[in-house]
Design an enzyme around this catalytic site. Structure first.
Site, PDB file in Angstrom:
ATOM      1  N   GLU A  59     -11.330  31.164  66.984  1.00  0.00           N
ATOM      2  CA  GLU A  59      -9.987  31.705  67.242  1.00  0.00           C
ATOM      3  C   GLU A  59      -9.525  32.537  66.035  1.00  0.00           C
ATOM      4  O   GLU A  59      -8.445  32.350  65.476  1.00  0.00           O
ATOM      5  CB  GLU A  59      -8.969  30.604  67.587  1.00  0.00           C
ATOM      6  CG  GLU A  59      -7.698  31.155  68.212  1.00  0.00           C
ATOM      7  CD  GLU A  59      -6.706  30.069  68.612  1.00  0.00           C
ATOM      8  OE1 GLU A  59      -6.895  29.430  69.660  1.00  0.00           O
ATOM      9  OE2 GLU A  59      -5.712  29.872  67.876  1.00  0.00           O
TER      10      GLU A  59
ATOM     11  N   HIS B 148       7.931  22.469  68.923  1.00  0.00           N
ATOM     12  CA  HIS B 148       7.489  21.796  67.698  1.00  0.00           C
ATOM     13  C   HIS B 148       7.414  22.697  66.472  1.00  0.00           C
ATOM     14  O   HIS B 148       7.239  22.212  65.362  1.00  0.00           O
ATOM     15  CB  HIS B 148       6.119  21.144  67.904  1.00  0.00           C
ATOM     16  CG  HIS B 148       4.978  22.128  67.964  1.00  0.00           C
ATOM     17  ND1 HIS B 148       4.392  22.658  66.845  1.00  0.00           N
ATOM     18  CD2 HIS B 148       4.329  22.685  69.005  1.00  0.00           C
ATOM     19  CE1 HIS B 148       3.419  23.478  67.200  1.00  0.00           C
ATOM     20  NE2 HIS B 148       3.359  23.529  68.509  1.00  0.00           N
TER      21      HIS B 148
ATOM     22  N   ARG C 146       7.626  24.647  63.121  1.00  0.00           N
ATOM     23  CA  ARG C 146       8.416  24.357  61.916  1.00  0.00           C
ATOM     24  C   ARG C 146       9.595  25.317  61.769  1.00  0.00           C
ATOM     25  O   ARG C 146      10.675  24.934  61.338  1.00  0.00           O
ATOM     26  CB  ARG C 146       7.521  24.429  60.673  1.00  0.00           C
ATOM     27  CG  ARG C 146       6.846  23.116  60.321  1.00  0.00           C
ATOM     28  CD  ARG C 146       5.941  23.267  59.121  1.00  0.00           C
ATOM     29  NE  ARG C 146       5.636  22.008  58.454  1.00  0.00           N
ATOM     30  CZ  ARG C 146       4.834  21.055  58.909  1.00  0.00           C
ATOM     31  NH1 ARG C 146       4.262  21.182  60.078  1.00  0.00           N
ATOM     32  NH2 ARG C 146       4.617  19.956  58.220  1.00  0.00           N
TER      33      ARG C 146
ATOM     34  N   HIS D 115       7.421  16.009  71.056  1.00  0.00           N
ATOM     35  CA  HIS D 115       6.495  15.943  69.914  1.00  0.00           C
ATOM     36  C   HIS D 115       6.856  14.761  69.019  1.00  0.00           C
ATOM     37  O   HIS D 115       8.031  14.390  68.937  1.00  0.00           O
ATOM     38  CB  HIS D 115       6.597  17.262  69.135  1.00  0.00           C
ATOM     39  CG  HIS D 115       5.501  17.479  68.126  1.00  0.00           C
ATOM     40  ND1 HIS D 115       5.460  16.809  66.934  1.00  0.00           N
ATOM     41  CD2 HIS D 115       4.410  18.285  68.141  1.00  0.00           C
ATOM     42  CE1 HIS D 115       4.388  17.211  66.237  1.00  0.00           C
ATOM     43  NE2 HIS D 115       3.733  18.114  66.960  1.00  0.00           N
TER      44      HIS D 115
HETATM   45  C1  UD1 Z   1       0.842  20.934  63.304  1.00  0.00           C
HETATM   46  C2  UD1 Z   1       0.391  22.296  62.757  1.00  0.00           C
HETATM   47  C3  UD1 Z   1       0.771  23.392  63.726  1.00  0.00           C
HETATM   48  C4  UD1 Z   1       0.293  23.087  65.133  1.00  0.00           C
HETATM   49  C5  UD1 Z   1       0.760  21.707  65.548  1.00  0.00           C
HETATM   50  C6  UD1 Z   1       0.195  21.335  66.886  1.00  0.00           C
HETATM   51  C7  UD1 Z   1       0.424  22.683  60.322  1.00  0.00           C
HETATM   52  C8  UD1 Z   1       1.244  22.975  59.138  1.00  0.00           C
HETATM   53  N1  UD1 Z   1       1.081  22.563  61.489  1.00  0.00           N
HETATM   54  O1  UD1 Z   1       2.265  20.956  63.347  1.00  0.00           O
HETATM   55  O2  UD1 Z   1       0.183  24.609  63.296  1.00  0.00           O
HETATM   56  O3  UD1 Z   1       0.823  24.045  66.001  1.00  0.00           O
HETATM   57  O4  UD1 Z   1       0.306  20.750  64.588  1.00  0.00           O
HETATM   58  O5  UD1 Z   1       0.870  20.261  67.464  1.00  0.00           O
HETATM   59  O6  UD1 Z   1      -0.779  22.539  60.227  1.00  0.00           O
HETATM   60  N2  UD1 Z   1       3.126  12.961  64.102  1.00  0.00           N
HETATM   61  C9  UD1 Z   1       2.843  11.675  64.524  1.00  0.00           C
HETATM   62  N3  UD1 Z   1       1.682  11.467  65.243  1.00  0.00           N
HETATM   63  C10 UD1 Z   1       0.810  12.468  65.549  1.00  0.00           C
HETATM   64  C11 UD1 Z   1       1.130  13.773  65.124  1.00  0.00           C
HETATM   65  C12 UD1 Z   1       2.282  14.001  64.410  1.00  0.00           C
HETATM   66  O7  UD1 Z   1       3.592  10.741  64.274  1.00  0.00           O
HETATM   67  O8  UD1 Z   1      -0.215  12.211  66.192  1.00  0.00           O
HETATM   68  C13 UD1 Z   1       4.386  13.199  63.342  1.00  0.00           C
HETATM   69  C14 UD1 Z   1       4.268  12.760  61.880  1.00  0.00           C
HETATM   70  O9  UD1 Z   1       5.508  12.228  61.466  1.00  0.00           O
HETATM   71  C15 UD1 Z   1       4.031  14.079  61.156  1.00  0.00           C
HETATM   72  C16 UD1 Z   1       4.849  15.043  62.013  1.00  0.00           C
HETATM   73  O10 UD1 Z   1       4.674  14.598  63.350  1.00  0.00           O
HETATM   74  O11 UD1 Z   1       4.479  14.034  59.812  1.00  0.00           O
HETATM   75  C17 UD1 Z   1       4.456  16.494  61.893  1.00  0.00           C
HETATM   76  O12 UD1 Z   1       3.047  16.653  62.012  1.00  0.00           O
HETATM   77  P1  UD1 Z   1       2.326  17.907  61.254  1.00  0.00           P
HETATM   78  O13 UD1 Z   1       0.864  17.878  61.570  1.00  0.00           O
HETATM   79  O14 UD1 Z   1       2.725  17.913  59.837  1.00  0.00           O
HETATM   80  O15 UD1 Z   1       3.019  19.159  61.900  1.00  0.00           O
HETATM   81  P2  UD1 Z   1       3.125  19.632  63.392  1.00  0.00           P
HETATM   82  O16 UD1 Z   1       4.519  20.091  63.609  1.00  0.00           O
HETATM   83  O17 UD1 Z   1       2.525  18.652  64.310  1.00  0.00           O
HETATM   84  N1  UDP Z   2      -0.515  19.507  75.038  1.00  0.00           N
HETATM   85  C1  UDP Z   2      -0.814  18.195  75.406  1.00  0.00           C
HETATM   86  N2  UDP Z   2       0.214  17.302  75.551  1.00  0.00           N
HETATM   87  C2  UDP Z   2       1.515  17.622  75.331  1.00  0.00           C
HETATM   88  C3  UDP Z   2       1.814  18.951  74.922  1.00  0.00           C
HETATM   89  C4  UDP Z   2       0.771  19.863  74.778  1.00  0.00           C
HETATM   90  O1  UDP Z   2      -1.989  17.847  75.630  1.00  0.00           O
HETATM   91  O2  UDP Z   2       2.392  16.762  75.494  1.00  0.00           O
HETATM   92  C5  UDP Z   2      -1.626  20.473  74.856  1.00  0.00           C
HETATM   93  C6  UDP Z   2      -1.466  21.831  75.511  1.00  0.00           C
HETATM   94  O3  UDP Z   2      -1.991  21.843  76.825  1.00  0.00           O
HETATM   95  C7  UDP Z   2      -2.256  22.745  74.591  1.00  0.00           C
HETATM   96  C8  UDP Z   2      -2.084  22.104  73.239  1.00  0.00           C
HETATM   97  O4  UDP Z   2      -1.703  20.749  73.474  1.00  0.00           O
HETATM   98  O5  UDP Z   2      -3.640  22.761  74.891  1.00  0.00           O
HETATM   99  C9  UDP Z   2      -1.024  22.829  72.467  1.00  0.00           C
HETATM  100  O6  UDP Z   2      -0.667  22.072  71.381  1.00  0.00           O
HETATM  101  P1  UDP Z   2       0.650  22.352  70.546  1.00  0.00           P
HETATM  102  O7  UDP Z   2       1.671  23.008  71.400  1.00  0.00           O
HETATM  103  O8  UDP Z   2       0.988  21.060  69.897  1.00  0.00           O
HETATM  104  O9  UDP Z   2       0.123  23.316  69.384  1.00  0.00           O
HETATM  105  P2  UDP Z   2      -0.070  24.897  69.245  1.00  0.00           P
HETATM  106  O10 UDP Z   2      -0.928  25.363  70.365  1.00  0.00           O
HETATM  107  O11 UDP Z   2       1.295  25.506  69.243  1.00  0.00           O
HETATM  108  O12 UDP Z   2      -0.739  25.025  67.916  1.00  0.00           O
END
Ligand code: UD1
Ligand code: UDP
Length: 384
Positions: free
Chosen positions: A119, A210, A212, A243
């Site tokens: 990607e 979700h 930031r 999320h």
């Molecule tokens: C991250 C990625 C973002 C991606 C997204 C997909 C970075 C900086 N951000 O953002 O590019 O689009 O993932 O979803 O790499 N948490 C849980 N359990 C989980 C996952 C997350 O509790 O399984 C909570 C935790 O408190 C964590 C917070 O979510 O600190 C944020 O997770 P983080 O990976 O830092 O950022 P995302 O917003 O998920």
């Molecule tokens: N997705 C999932 N469960 C959810 C929300 C999203 O499996 O509750 C899947 C969605 O189909 C896609 C991927 O997660 O394939 C997208 O992830 P996210 O939106 O967290 O991250 P991004 O694509 O913005 O990095």
């Protein structure tokens, strides 16, 4: 035999790397595949690993609640150092634009291990939108020696940054490979909330947020606008898998708790989520991956962002960027619920991002680039 290590850490990376791992593993005579996860996400990662039957060889388990970018970057970088030193892979594959992606690429580079970027080449041109993903992509692109661009547009972005053309392979996006294996008209939801929703007679809006840069006021505006829409339109329902980020959860709780016909649920596993997407009326999201999946399902998407690195579906007319302004989110969403002509012009099924064979092209390109095969793989061509 070459050793290829995949490194990933979040839900979307896992969904999009799973087909690649599957294809690499088919070449048992030529490739040994090692899987390392940082577990930047925990629960949201594990559900994907389990769905696609992937058992990581290394799991750094770095996630902490409310983690900062500094936490993720340093823990991933330091954690990967001994893993790479022990395995000494011939090639590391990273995916997309998360902090795990960048730290994984950097960790490999420090040990002079070549990096393939899956990607590759997505750009908005604005390093703060999406933040920090745009910079993660650019930095990873700077380190990588193989670039698997999903589309011609992504390839053109890389060429503009002086990446050598023979290092770029246009493959399609592996998310379409994953989606095609997961959506089924016969799928039955296990979740009682989803079981009760009548997707045929209700206009179901699937909502996810979700990013930031949308945390705080922008998210609150989005929720207020959508609450107002559902209060007004009786046959509209919102399904909102929230999320796990505590900052997202707090805003949702404050703005949407108790709202009529708004179903707040935990993040869905990929299989039920993909099948909710395929049955919903409209998708409102700030996600990157969903912008790629929904067009192939013929679902209109309103994107809660001002920029996108995925312009293909916007050009095709199935995705519209609406930002996070309260009035605009309200007006655009309401229009698609009430104006059937406007809705019909957006609901066309198009496949600008892939044909389901991206992972096979990536595995073929790895074999070609490492001298295992003589012919360059065929590329993915956009069809609208
Ligand atoms: C991250 C990625 C973002 C991606 C997204 C997909 C970075 C900086 N951000 O953002 O590019 O689009 O993932 O979803 O790499 N948490 C849980 N359990 C989980 C996952 C997350 O509790 O399984 C909570 C935790 O408190 C964590 C917070 O979510 O600190 C944020 O997770 P983080 O990976 O830092 O950022 P995302 O917003 O998920
Ligand atoms: N997705 C999932 N469960 C959810 C929300 C999203 O499996 O509750 C899947 C969605 O189909 C896609 C991927 O997660 O394939 C997208 O992830 P996210 O939106 O967290 O991250 P991004 O694509 O913005 O990095």
């Amino acid at each position: 035999m070459i050793k290829v290590m995949t490194i990933f850490g979040t839900r979307p990376e896992a969904i999009k790397m799973a087909p690649v791992i599957g294809e690499l593993r088919r070449h048992t005579n030529d490739i040994r595949t090692v899987v390392a996860v940082t577990a930047q996400h925990r629960q949201m990662l594990d559900q994907v690993l389990s769905l696609f039957h992937i058992v990581p060889d290394y799991d750094l388990d770095i996630m902490s609640q409310g983690q900062t970018l500094y936490d993720i970057t340093t823990k991933a970088l330091l954690g990967l150092q001994p893993v790479l030193a022990e395995e000494k892979p011939d090639l590391v594959l990273v995916h997309g634009d998360t902090t795990t992606t960048f730290a994984g690429a950097l960790a490999a580079y420090y040990q002079r291990i070549p990096v393939g970027h899956v990607e590759a080449g997505l750009r908005t041109g604005n390093i703060y939108s999406p933040f920090p993903e745009e910079m993660n992509r650019k930095l990873t692109g700077g380190v990588a020696s193989l670039h698997f661009a999903p589309t011609e547009t992504a390839k053109a972005n890389l060429l503009r940054e002086q990446v050598q053309e023979n290092h770029i392979f246009v493959t399609g996006n592996t998310v379409i490979d994953a989606l095609m294996k997961t959506v089924s008209p016969n799928y039955r939801f296990a979740d009682p909330v989803l079981q009760k929703i009548d997707f045929r007679t209700k206009k179901v809006i699937l909502l996810t947020t979700h990013r930031r840069e949308n945390l705080g006021e922008p998210m609150r505006h989005i929720y207020k606008a959508l609450r107002a829409v559902t209060e007004e339109i009786g046959d509209a329902e919102i399904v909102f898998p929230v999320h796990r980020n505590p900052l997202v959860r707090r805003a949702v709780e404050e703005e949407l708790a108790g709202a009529a016909r708004v179903h707040l649920i935990d993040p869905l596993d990929y299989e039920p989520f993909a099948n909710v997407m395929s049955r919903s009326y409209l998708i409102v999201t700030d996600s990157g991956g969903i912008q790629e999946e929904a067009p192939s399902l013929g679902k209109p998407v309103l994107v809660l962002r001002d920029t996108t690195e995925r312009p293909e579906a916007v050009q095709a007319g199935t995705v519209r960027l609406i930002g996070t302004d309260k009035e605009r989110v309200y007006t655009e969403t309401k229009r698609l619920l009430t104006d059937s002509a406007a809705y019909d012009t957006m609901r066309r099924a198009v496949n600008p991002y892939g044909d389901g064979h991206a992972a096979a092209r990536i595995a073929a390109a790895v074999l070609f680039a490492t001298g295992k095969t003589a012919s360059r793989p065929d590329e993915f061509h956009l069809s609208l």
